[in-house]
Design a protein around this motif. Structure first.
Motif, PDB file in Angstrom:
ATOM      1  N   ARG A  48       1.267  -1.328  -0.234  1.00  0.00           N
ATOM      2  CA  ARG A  48       0.112   0.069  -0.095  1.00  0.00           C
ATOM      3  C   ARG A  48       0.714   1.109  -0.120  1.00  0.00           C
ATOM      4  NH1 ARG A  48      -4.262  -0.496   4.733  1.00  0.00           N
ATOM      5  NH2 ARG A  48      -4.865   1.872   4.042  1.00  0.00           N
ATOM      6  N   LEU A  49       1.838   1.034   0.859  1.00  0.00           N
ATOM      7  CA  LEU A  49       2.643   2.265   0.486  1.00  0.00           C
ATOM      8  C   LEU A  49       3.315   2.417  -1.141  1.00  0.00           C
ATOM      9  CD1 LEU A  49       4.623   1.738   3.941  1.00  0.00           C
ATOM     10  CD2 LEU A  49       3.188   3.626   3.483  1.00  0.00           C
ATOM     11  N   GLU A  50       3.551   1.386  -1.362  1.00  0.00           N
ATOM     12  CA  GLU A  50       4.131   1.666  -2.662  1.00  0.00           C
ATOM     13  C   GLU A  50       3.213   1.926  -3.288  1.00  0.00           C
ATOM     14  OE1 GLU A  50       6.884  -1.652  -5.789  1.00  0.00           O
ATOM     15  OE2 GLU A  50       4.686  -2.052  -4.690  1.00  0.00           O
ATOM     16  N   LYS A  51       2.103   1.632  -3.285  1.00  0.00           N
ATOM     17  CA  LYS A  51       1.410   2.149  -4.067  1.00  0.00           C
ATOM     18  C   LYS A  51       0.705   3.662  -3.978  1.00  0.00           C
ATOM     19  CE  LYS A  51      -3.608   1.873  -5.236  1.00  0.00           C
ATOM     20  NZ  LYS A  51      -4.725   0.779  -5.205  1.00  0.00           N
ATOM     21  N   ASP A  52       1.263   4.483  -2.974  1.00  0.00           N
ATOM     22  CA  ASP A  52       1.215   5.768  -2.431  1.00  0.00           C
ATOM     23  C   ASP A  52       2.492   6.934  -2.702  1.00  0.00           C
ATOM     24  OD1 ASP A  52      -1.260   5.328  -1.359  1.00  0.00           O
ATOM     25  OD2 ASP A  52      -0.335   5.022   0.735  1.00  0.00           O
ATOM     26  N   ARG A  53       3.862   5.476  -3.192  1.00  0.00           N
ATOM     27  CA  ARG A  53       4.874   6.018  -3.882  1.00  0.00           C
ATOM     28  C   ARG A  53       5.447   7.321  -2.941  1.00  0.00           C
ATOM     29  NH1 ARG A  53       2.725   9.194  -9.502  1.00  0.00           N
ATOM     30  NH2 ARG A  53       2.056   7.262  -9.963  1.00  0.00           N
ATOM     31  N   LEU A  54       5.108   5.971  -1.968  1.00  0.00           N
ATOM     32  CA  LEU A  54       6.181   6.378  -0.814  1.00  0.00           C
ATOM     33  C   LEU A  54       7.675   6.122  -0.188  1.00  0.00           C
ATOM     34  CD1 LEU A  54       3.630   7.147   2.550  1.00  0.00           C
ATOM     35  CD2 LEU A  54       4.695   9.014   0.580  1.00  0.00           C
ATOM     36  N   ILE A  55       7.009   4.462  -1.200  1.00  0.00           N
ATOM     37  CA  ILE A  55       8.333   3.814  -0.795  1.00  0.00           C
ATOM     38  C   ILE A  55       8.510   3.269  -2.496  1.00  0.00           C
ATOM     39  CG2 ILE A  55       7.747   2.716   1.573  1.00  0.00           C
ATOM     40  CD1 ILE A  55       6.878   0.076   0.226  1.00  0.00           C
ATOM     41  N   SER A  56       9.850   2.605  -2.607  1.00  0.00           N
ATOM     42  CA  SER A  56      10.043   1.787  -3.573  1.00  0.00           C
ATOM     43  C   SER A  56      10.889   0.900  -3.745  1.00  0.00           C
ATOM     44  CB  SER A  56      10.761   3.309  -4.792  1.00  0.00           C
ATOM     45  OG  SER A  56      12.223   3.132  -3.753  1.00  0.00           O
ATOM     46  N   TYR A  57      10.563  -0.243  -4.244  1.00  0.00           N
ATOM     47  CA  TYR A  57      11.283  -1.665  -4.615  1.00  0.00           C
ATOM     48  C   TYR A  57      12.455  -1.617  -4.935  1.00  0.00           C
ATOM     49  CZ  TYR A  57       7.822  -3.799  -0.842  1.00  0.00           C
ATOM     50  OH  TYR A  57       7.021  -3.900   0.133  1.00  0.00           O
ATOM     51  N   GLU A  58      13.480  -2.330  -5.089  1.00  0.00           N
ATOM     52  CA  GLU A  58      14.691  -2.769  -5.893  1.00  0.00           C
ATOM     53  C   GLU A  58      15.005  -3.711  -6.093  1.00  0.00           C
ATOM     54  OE1 GLU A  58      17.848   0.526  -5.206  1.00  0.00           O
ATOM     55  OE2 GLU A  58      16.875   2.189  -5.493  1.00  0.00           O
ATOM     56  N   ALA A  59      15.256  -4.750  -6.691  1.00  0.00           N
ATOM     57  CA  ALA A  59      15.785  -5.596  -6.709  1.00  0.00           C
ATOM     58  C   ALA A  59      17.499  -5.708  -5.672  1.00  0.00           C
ATOM     59  CB  ALA A  59      16.837  -5.940  -8.125  1.00  0.00           C
ATOM     60  N   HIS A  60      17.634  -7.271  -4.882  1.00  0.00           N
ATOM     61  CA  HIS A  60      18.661  -7.230  -4.287  1.00  0.00           C
ATOM     62  C   HIS A  60      18.258  -6.584  -2.846  1.00  0.00           C
ATOM     63  CE1 HIS A  60      19.512 -10.144  -6.896  1.00  0.00           C
ATOM     64  NE2 HIS A  60      19.994  -9.063  -7.582  1.00  0.00           N
ATOM     65  N   HIS A  61      17.745  -5.312  -2.768  1.00  0.00           N
ATOM     66  CA  HIS A  61      17.724  -4.367  -1.798  1.00  0.00           C
ATOM     67  C   HIS A  61      16.532  -4.211  -0.739  1.00  0.00           C
ATOM     68  CE1 HIS A  61      21.399  -2.614  -2.751  1.00  0.00           C
ATOM     69  NE2 HIS A  61      21.017  -2.480  -4.330  1.00  0.00           N
ATOM     70  N   GLY A  62      14.484  -4.297  -1.340  1.00  0.00           N
ATOM     71  CA  GLY A  62      13.707  -4.510  -0.432  1.00  0.00           C
ATOM     72  C   GLY A  62      13.592  -3.528  -1.113  1.00  0.00           C
ATOM     73  N   ALA A  63      12.389  -3.374   0.652  1.00  0.00           N
ATOM     74  CA  ALA A  63      11.766  -1.968   0.045  1.00  0.00           C
ATOM     75  C   ALA A  63      12.643  -0.766   0.861  1.00  0.00           C
ATOM     76  CB  ALA A  63      10.449  -1.904   0.941  1.00  0.00           C
ATOM     77  N   THR A  64      12.670   0.992   0.238  1.00  0.00           N
ATOM     78  CA  THR A  64      13.370   1.762   0.733  1.00  0.00           C
ATOM     79  C   THR A  64      12.364   2.995   0.645  1.00  0.00           C
ATOM     80  OG1 THR A  64      15.398   0.584  -0.239  1.00  0.00           O
ATOM     81  CG2 THR A  64      14.871   3.299   0.445  1.00  0.00           C
ATOM     82  N   VAL A  65      12.506   4.129   1.612  1.00  0.00           N
ATOM     83  CA  VAL A  65      11.410   5.356   1.422  1.00  0.00           C
ATOM     84  C   VAL A  65      12.221   6.577   0.655  1.00  0.00           C
ATOM     85  CG1 VAL A  65      10.657   6.798   3.280  1.00  0.00           C
ATOM     86  CG2 VAL A  65      11.197   5.300   3.741  1.00  0.00           C
TER      87      VAL A  65
END
Length: 208
Positions: A48-65
């Motif tokens: 949900r936070l990714e949908k809100d564009r508050l976090i992003s996902y990167e390969a091998h790094h996971g979720a980042t604010v």
């Protein structure tokens, strides 16, 4: 409130108030242990936070604010100015006496708090003032859009212009100007004052 809703609300509050700053990695397991839940609701909250564009996902790094720069802030406040300005213009044509009285009461409460140096709650009251106007002007769609825009960018509490004593009087004057335009049914004036008011908030945020 479901566990996923609980996790989402906690993380949203922490991100918006910069207790979790931009660039921070969010590990589902660590968040789950800290909040006393399983990993499943944490992952749902992160989606949900990714949908809100508050976090992003990167390969091998996971979720980042997401760490927002000056250009993103300018876009955010520009969009807020357009949406909330339109809400004020539409509200001037449809506001009722009871709604106007409610806004005046809220403004009076803010003025009283400012007079006694109670600045901490002014930012929250100002948000209610703005969103109430947008809800009056655009109850079908505009209010939901205004909330979506506001939730899309973290605004740390310490960055609020309402904590700056030099800014408080100026911003209350802007609210008074909006109220006067609404009472007069002057949509153009209400829109203009609202836009200038929101843009001044953006300038303050960028400087701080």
């Amino acid at each position: 409130m479901s566990k996923a809703d609980y996790v989402y609300s906690v993380l949203l509050d922490e991100i918006r108030n910069a207790r979790i700053p931009g660039g921070t990695a969010l590990r589902a397991g660590e968040v789950a242990r800290r909040l006393g839940v399983s990993v499943t609701p944490v992952r749902e909250a992160l989606r949900r936070l990714e949908k809100d564009r508050l976090i992003s996902y990167e390969a091998h790094h996971g979720a980042t604010v997401i760490d927002l720069g000056a250009e993103a802030l300018a876009e955010y406040y520009g969009l807020r100015a357009v949406v909330e300005g339109l809400g004020a213009r539409l509200a001037a044509a449809r506001i009722t006496a009871a709604e106007l009285t409610g806004l005046r009461d809220l403004h009076a409460s803010m003025a009283a708090d400012a007079e006694h140096g109670r600045y901490a709650g002014l930012g929250e009251q100002s948000m209610r003032f703005h969103l109430r106007i947008v809800d009056i002007g655009g109850p079908a769609f505009l209010g939901a859009h205004a909330r979506s825009v506001r939730n899309s960018v973290p605004v740390p509490a310490e960055a609020s212009l309402w904590l700056d004593e030099r800014q408080v009087e100026r911003q209350l004057e802007a609210h008074q100007g909006i109220l006067a335009a609404l009472e007069a049914g002057d949509g153009a004036a209400a829109e203009r004052v609202m836009i200038d008011h929101v843009r001044s908030a953006g300038d303050h945020r960028t400087r701080h």
